[in-house]
Enzyme design. Structure first.
Site, mmCIF file in Angstrom:
data_model
loop_
_atom_site.group_PDB
_atom_site.id
_atom_site.type_symbol
_atom_site.label_atom_id
_atom_site.label_comp_id
_atom_site.label_asym_id
_atom_site.label_seq_id
_atom_site.Cartn_x
_atom_site.Cartn_y
_atom_site.Cartn_z
ATOM 1 N N GLU A 120 -2.738 -8.994 3.274
ATOM 2 C CA GLU A 120 -3.117 -9.511 4.596
ATOM 3 C C GLU A 120 -4.601 -9.372 4.880
ATOM 4 O OE1 GLU A 120 -2.860 -5.196 5.216
ATOM 5 O OE2 GLU A 120 -1.811 -6.666 3.993
ATOM 6 N N HIS A 161 -3.981 -4.926 -0.200
ATOM 7 C CA HIS A 161 -3.527 -5.494 1.075
ATOM 8 C C HIS A 161 -3.561 -7.021 1.019
ATOM 9 C CE1 HIS A 161 -3.521 -1.951 3.985
ATOM 10 N NE2 HIS A 161 -3.853 -1.425 2.817
ATOM 11 N N CYS A 176 0.842 -1.198 0.000
ATOM 12 C CA CYS A 176 0.000 0.000 0.000
ATOM 13 C C CYS A 176 0.882 1.254 0.000
ATOM 14 C CB CYS A 176 -0.986 -0.044 1.154
ATOM 15 S SG CYS A 176 -2.377 1.100 0.945
#
Length: 273
Positions: free
Chosen positions: A246, A244, A149
């Protein structure tokens, strides 16, 4: 200043604003009076980037020797998502340390001889990211570096791109299909579906018109043409993603983190060969 050493550990996602010191982890390598780094490249950015890379290359043997005993170092840009990334790395058996972006200088970072670097997400712009920009320029040519990001935005700005508001507005917790092309090489997206689903949490992007295509190449994009991943043309181990991995929305995010760790291991084996 303090760092946190992390091994195979299960981390609970903290609320925004938690620091490494408030997690149940051991603190190591305490230093006093860390020097704050001022990063100045609003003007003559390309000249500074070139000079920093040349200096990094010239010092690659004497002062920044990378060895397998060093950790992967995570630069935390004050974002709670950092700990989700850490959880993935812990589950994958990775030894790493986490530092806030103002906890140490780039010179102190070099002395830790990292195996690899991860630049985390964070609020604001790359100019608000502490040592992240300088880390990209000085250590990126030497060890694998993965930007997430804001981390990708730091890579883009460090090599001459412009970070702007997304023409499609704020993407917070939104899902998108991402297409990729790594030209048949092993990379962050090796083994993934194409396209694949990702979670996005950003309002800024690397501007398409100013994308530094002489330095970087786009490796992934959305259906509406926004840059979702890029890597350096010469130093292909400098890579980043705008989305992202994650996030629970990103269906194959853990594979992306695993591919980064594989890249670190591959780079190490090449140095030992």
């Amino acid at each position: 200043m303090a760092a946190t050493t992390l091994y195979n550990s299960c981390l609970l996602q903290p609320k925004y604003g938690f620091t490494t010191r408030r997690l149940n982890q051991s603190l190591v390598n305490s230093l006093t009076n860390p020097t704050r780094v001022s990063v100045l490249w609003k003007s003559r950015r390309d000249v500074i980037a070139k000079a920093s890379i040349e200096m990094a290359e010239s010092n690659s043997i004497s002062s920044v020797v990378v060895n397998s005993s060093g950790p992967i170092i995570v630069i935390d840009n004050y974002d709670s998502f950092t700990y989700n990334l850490c959880q993935y790395m812990g589950e994958l058996g990775c030894h790493f340390e986490v530092y806030r972006n103002d906890e140490l200088t780039v010179e102190e970072l070099k002395r830790k001889k990292p195996r690899g670097l991860l630049i985390s997400p964070g609020p604001g712009t790359p100019q608000d990211s502490g040592i992240s920009l300088q880390t990209v320029l000085e250590l990126g040519p030497l060890v694998p570096l993965f930007g997430v990001c804001m981390g990708l935005q730091c890579i883009g700005e460090a090599f001459g791109g412009k970070i702007v508001r997304s023409p499609f507005g704020v993407m917070h917790g939104k899902s998108s299909m991402v297409h990729y092309d790594e030209k048949g090489e092993e990379g962050l997206f090796s083994g993934l579906s194409n396209p694949f689903l990702v979670g996005r949490y950003h309002s800024l992007v690397i501007e398409k018109d100013s994308f530094p295509s002489d330095e970087l190449e786009v490796t992934a994009w959305t259906e509406d043409g926004l840059v979702m991943a890029a890597r350096h043309r010469k130093y292909k181990h400098i890579q980043g993603v705008q989305f992202h991995p994650e996030s629970i929305i990103t269906t194959e995010g853990k594979t992306i983190v695993r591919n980064f760790i594989k890249l670190v291991e591959k780079k190490e084996s090449e140095k030992l060969a």
